[in-house]
Design a protein around this motif. Structure first.
Motif, short mmCIF file in Angstrom:
data_model
loop_
_atom_site.label_atom_id
_atom_site.label_comp_id
_atom_site.label_asym_id
_atom_site.label_seq_id
_atom_site.Cartn_x
_atom_site.Cartn_y
_atom_site.Cartn_z
N CYS A 112 -48.30 -9.34 -40.82
CA CYS A 112 -46.88 -8.98 -40.69
C CYS A 112 -46.63 -7.93 -39.61
CB CYS A 112 -46.30 -8.53 -42.02
SG CYS A 112 -46.37 -9.82 -43.29
N SER A 113 -47.11 -8.20 -38.42
CA SER A 113 -46.92 -7.27 -37.30
C SER A 113 -46.75 -8.03 -36.00
CB SER A 113 -48.10 -6.32 -37.17
OG SER A 113 -47.88 -5.41 -36.10
N CYS A 114 -45.86 -7.51 -35.16
CA CYS A 114 -45.64 -8.10 -33.84
C CYS A 114 -46.73 -7.73 -32.86
CB CYS A 114 -44.28 -7.68 -33.30
SG CYS A 114 -44.00 -5.89 -33.35
N ASN A 115 -47.56 -6.77 -33.20
CA ASN A 115 -48.69 -6.41 -32.33
C ASN A 115 -49.95 -6.27 -33.17
OD1 ASN A 115 -47.49 -4.11 -33.45
ND2 ASN A 115 -48.21 -2.78 -31.84
N PRO A 116 -50.56 -7.41 -33.56
CA PRO A 116 -51.74 -7.37 -34.42
C PRO A 116 -52.93 -6.68 -33.78
CG PRO A 116 -51.39 -9.59 -33.55
CD PRO A 116 -50.16 -8.79 -33.20
N PHE A 117 -52.83 -6.38 -32.49
CA PHE A 117 -53.93 -5.70 -31.80
C PHE A 117 -54.22 -4.33 -32.42
CE2 PHE A 117 -50.72 -7.54 -28.91
CZ PHE A 117 -51.29 -8.79 -28.79
N ILE A 118 -53.17 -3.64 -32.92
CA ILE A 118 -53.39 -2.32 -33.51
C ILE A 118 -54.04 -2.43 -34.88
CG2 ILE A 118 -51.48 -1.28 -32.24
CD1 ILE A 118 -49.87 -1.25 -34.85
N GLN A 119 -54.13 -3.67 -35.40
CA GLN A 119 -54.84 -3.91 -36.65
C GLN A 119 -56.26 -4.42 -36.40
OE1 GLN A 119 -51.41 -6.46 -37.70
NE2 GLN A 119 -51.54 -5.55 -39.73
N GLY A 120 -56.67 -4.42 -35.15
CA GLY A 120 -58.02 -4.84 -34.81
C GLY A 120 -58.18 -6.34 -34.63
N ILE A 121 -57.08 -7.08 -34.53
CA ILE A 121 -57.15 -8.53 -34.31
C ILE A 121 -57.15 -8.76 -32.81
CG2 ILE A 121 -56.06 -10.75 -34.78
CD1 ILE A 121 -54.76 -9.45 -37.25
N ALA A 135 -44.39 -11.42 -26.99
CA ALA A 135 -45.09 -10.24 -26.47
C ALA A 135 -46.59 -10.30 -26.66
CB ALA A 135 -44.53 -8.98 -27.14
N THR A 136 -47.08 -11.18 -27.55
CA THR A 136 -48.53 -11.22 -27.73
C THR A 136 -49.23 -11.90 -26.56
OG1 THR A 136 -48.56 -13.34 -28.94
CG2 THR A 136 -48.27 -11.33 -30.25
N ALA A 137 -48.60 -12.89 -25.96
CA ALA A 137 -49.25 -13.64 -24.88
C ALA A 137 -49.63 -12.77 -23.69
CB ALA A 137 -48.37 -14.81 -24.44
N PRO A 138 -48.74 -11.89 -23.19
CA PRO A 138 -49.15 -11.05 -22.07
C PRO A 138 -50.35 -10.15 -22.40
CG PRO A 138 -46.77 -11.05 -22.26
CD PRO A 138 -47.30 -11.74 -23.48
N PHE A 139 -50.42 -9.64 -23.62
CA PHE A 139 -51.54 -8.79 -24.01
C PHE A 139 -52.82 -9.62 -24.10
CE2 PHE A 139 -54.35 -6.30 -26.59
CZ PHE A 139 -54.03 -4.97 -26.33
N VAL A 140 -52.75 -10.76 -24.78
CA VAL A 140 -53.93 -11.61 -24.95
C VAL A 140 -54.47 -12.05 -23.59
CG1 VAL A 140 -54.67 -13.89 -25.73
CG2 VAL A 140 -53.37 -12.42 -27.27
N ASN A 141 -53.59 -12.55 -22.72
CA ASN A 141 -54.02 -13.07 -21.43
C ASN A 141 -54.44 -11.96 -20.47
OD1 ASN A 141 -53.61 -15.96 -21.67
ND2 ASN A 141 -51.42 -15.52 -21.76
N ALA A 296 -45.29 0.80 -34.65
CA ALA A 296 -46.03 2.03 -34.35
C ALA A 296 -47.46 1.94 -34.86
CB ALA A 296 -45.32 3.22 -34.98
N SER A 297 -48.37 2.45 -34.05
CA SER A 297 -49.78 2.53 -34.45
C SER A 297 -50.00 3.76 -35.31
CB SER A 297 -50.66 2.61 -33.21
OG SER A 297 -50.43 3.83 -32.51
N LEU A 298 -51.19 3.88 -35.86
CA LEU A 298 -51.53 5.05 -36.67
C LEU A 298 -51.45 6.31 -35.82
CD1 LEU A 298 -52.42 6.13 -39.40
CD2 LEU A 298 -54.80 5.64 -38.76
N ASP A 299 -51.93 6.26 -34.59
CA ASP A 299 -51.84 7.42 -33.70
C ASP A 299 -50.38 7.82 -33.45
OD1 ASP A 299 -54.54 7.81 -33.41
OD2 ASP A 299 -54.71 6.73 -31.52
N GLN A 300 -49.51 6.84 -33.28
CA GLN A 300 -48.10 7.16 -33.06
C GLN A 300 -47.46 7.77 -34.31
OE1 GLN A 300 -47.17 3.14 -31.56
NE2 GLN A 300 -46.28 4.13 -29.76
N LEU A 301 -47.85 7.31 -35.48
CA LEU A 301 -47.34 7.92 -36.71
C LEU A 301 -47.84 9.35 -36.85
CD1 LEU A 301 -47.74 4.96 -39.23
CD2 LEU A 301 -45.62 5.81 -38.23
N ARG A 302 -49.10 9.58 -36.49
CA ARG A 302 -49.63 10.95 -36.53
C ARG A 302 -48.87 11.86 -35.58
NH1 ARG A 302 -55.69 8.58 -36.00
NH2 ARG A 302 -56.26 8.45 -38.23
N ASP A 303 -48.61 11.35 -34.35
CA ASP A 303 -47.89 12.15 -33.37
C ASP A 303 -46.48 12.47 -33.86
OD1 ASP A 303 -50.08 12.04 -31.70
OD2 ASP A 303 -49.27 10.47 -30.40
N ALA A 304 -45.82 11.50 -34.46
CA ALA A 304 -44.47 11.73 -34.97
C ALA A 304 -44.47 12.78 -36.07
CB ALA A 304 -43.87 10.42 -35.48
N ALA A 305 -45.46 12.70 -36.96
CA ALA A 305 -45.55 13.69 -38.03
C ALA A 305 -45.77 15.08 -37.47
CB ALA A 305 -46.67 13.31 -39.00
#
Length: 407
Positions: A112-121, A135-141, A296-305
Motif C-alpha cells: 500500500c505505497s506509491c514508492n515501495p522502494f522505501i520498503q526495500g522492494i 512514478a515507479t517506472a522512472p525509478f525502476v528504469n 514519507a520514508s522513515l528518515d523523513q518522519l524522523r526529520d519531521a519529528a
C-alpha cells in the motif's frame, strides 16, 4: 505475436478464465505496440485505488479469485484510498478493502505505497518487471536499471501470467537518451529535486532526457521526489543522470553515441520559474500542510519529528504527513508517531488523505514540499499552493502562517 504452446493454451482458455482474460489483455497491448513475443517478468506493482476502479474493478478482482486466479510472480500494491485500519468505513471505503483482500488472496503483498522502494522492494539491474503507478517506472528504469513500461491494468495480467509484451523499455534501443538538459544550478533536497523533476517532465514529454551537471548523487528520497514529479508532468518512463545513473556513465553513453534531438539549459532562473508555476499562493495564513506525496520514508518522519520537537501545529492548521503502514509501524516502534501526533500532526497510512476524500475545499491554502501533491491539489480542488522545503512547511504548520521566504 509469437506465443509459446503454454502461452497459447492460456489464451485459448485451457488453463482457466483468469489466465485467458490476462492473456487477452497482454496480447492486445502487445499487438498494438508491435511486440514480437512475450517476455518473463519477475515482479509486478498493482494500482487498485477504489476511487478509480469503482464497483467494476472490485467485481473483476473478486471474480479472478472465485475463478481460481493466483499470481505467478510477486506483486506489491500501490497506495489505496483508505487507511485499512480505519474502524468506521463508508461503502466505498469497504469496497476498497475488498479489492485489497482479493489481491492478497491471489498472493499480493499489501504494501500500500506509491514508492515501495522505501520498503526495500527493489528490482535489480537488468530485471524485467511490470509495474504500474506512473512514478515507479522512472525509478525502476533509471535509478535501478531494471526494466518496466508505465503499466496500467495490464500489471494485474502480468501478475497472473508472469509475462509482459516485449516492447518499450524492455528493449535496449528504446532506453537511449533523446534530449539533453544541462543543469547549471545546485540541486539538493526533496523540494528542489521535485521542482527539477516537474520541469524535466514537461520539457521531455514522452522523450527520455539526459540530465548533465548534477554533481552529487541524489539520495533515495530525492530520487523518489524527482521521479514522482517527472512522471506526473510528462509521459516518459525513464531519465538518465550523466555520471550517476547506471546506464549513463557519461552523457555520450546515455545517448548511445547519437546527438541529442534538443538541448535545454536548467539554471536558477528556470528553477525559480518552475517554483512560480507550481505555487500560486503568497505570504499569509495556512489552512493545510501536506507532506509525504510520495509517501514519507522513515528518515523523513524522523526529520519531521525533530523539527517539531519544540513546537506544535497551530490549531488553525490541518497538518498531514502521509506514509505507508509498514513505515508507520516502524516509526511507531521508535516513538515517532506519538511525537508527531502529540504535536498535532495527523500521520496517515496507506493513502494520501488530502486528495482522496476532497478534504481540501476550493480556495484552501495548502503548503507542501511536493510538486506532485501541488498538481493533485490544484486539479482536484483548485487549492492555493504554497511550496517550499520540509522545514518551511513545518514552520508554517506551527505558526499558521506562510512567510513567503522560500525560493
Amino acid at each position: 505475436m509469437k506465443l509459446t504452446p503454454d502461452q497459447q493454451a492460456m489464451l485459448d482458455g485451457e488453463k482457466g478464465w483468469p489466465l485467458q482474460i490476462a492473456m487477452q489483455m497482454l496480447t492486445a497491448v502487445g499487438a498494438a505496440l508491435d511486440a514480437p513475443d512475450m517476455i518473463p517478468v519477475t515482479s509486478t506493482h498493482l494500482v487498485i485505488d477504489g476511487t478509480a476502479l469503482g464497483e467494476a474493478g472490485r467485481d473483476f478482482l473478486e471474480r479472478l479469485v472465485e475463478e481460481g486466479g493466483r499470481f505467478a510472480v510477486p506483486a506489491s500494491i500501490n497506495a489505496i484510498a483508505v487507511d485499512r485500519t480505519k474502524a468506521d468505513m463508508t461503502a466505498e471505503e469497504h469496497d476498497q478493502i475488498r479489492m485489497l483482500e482479493a489481491c492478497e488472496k491471489m498472493g499480493a503483498l499489501p504494501s500500500c505505497s506509491c514508492n515501495p522502494f522505501i520498503q526495500g522492494i527493489l528490482p535489480t539491474f537488468g530485471e524485467h518487471v511490470a509495474w504500474s503507478e506512473s512514478a515507479t517506472a522512472p525509478f525502476v528504469n533509471s535509478v535501478l536499471g531494471a526494466r518496466t513500461n508505465r503499466e496500467g491494468a495490464t500489471a494485474v495480467a502480468s501478475a497472473l501470467t508472469g509475462l509482459a509484451p516485449r516492447c518499450g523499455m524492455h528493449l535496449d534501443e528504446n532506453r537511449r537518451g533523446e534530449i539533453l538538459l544541462k543543469v547549471e544550478t545546485e540541486i539538493s533536497g526533496v523540494d528542489r529535486f521535485s521542482l527539477l523533476g516537474a520541469l524535466a517532465g514537461r520539457l521531455a514529454g514522452d522523450r527520455i532526457p539526459v540530465l548533465d551537471g548534477i554533481s552529487t548523487p541524489p539520495g533515495i528520497d530525492e530520487y523518489v521526489a524527482f521521479g514522482a514529479a517527472f512522471a506526473i508532468h510528462g509521459a516518459s518512463a525513464m531519465f538518465h543522470i550523466a555520471g550517476i545513473t547506471p546506464e549513463a556513465p557519461d552523457a555520450d553513453t546515455a545517448f548511445g553515441g547519437l546527438a541529442p534531438a534538443e538541448e535545454f539549459i536548467i539554471d536558477e532562473a528556470a528553477i525559480a520559474a518552475e517554483h512560480a508555476a507550481t505555487a500560486n499562493g503568497t505570504a499569509g495564513p495556512v489552512d493545510v500542510v501536506s507532506i509525504g506525496c510520495p509517501h514519507a520514508s522513515l528518515d523523513q518522519l524522523r526529520d519531521a519529528a525533530a523539527l517539531l520537537a519544540d513546537g506544535r501545529a497551530s490549531g488553525d492548521v490541518t497538518f498531514y504527513i502521509h506514509t505507508n503502514r509498514s513505515t508507520w509501524d516502524a516509526a511507531d516502534a521508535e516513538g515517532i508517531i506519538d511525537a508527531l501526533t502529540g504535536a498535532g500532526v495527523s500521520v496517515t497510512a496507506d493513502n494520501c488523505a488530502v486528495v482522496s476524500y476532497d478534504r481540501v475545499p476550493s480556495g484552501t491554502r495548502l503548503a507542501t514540499n511536493s510538486a506532485k501533491m501541488a498538481l493533485f491539489a490544484r486539479s482536484v480542488s483548485d487549492a492555493e499552493i504554497l511550496f517550499g522545503t520540509t522545514a518551511d512547511c513545518i514552520a508554517a504548520g506551527i505558526t499558521g502562517h506562510w512567510s513567503g521566504r522560500q525560493k
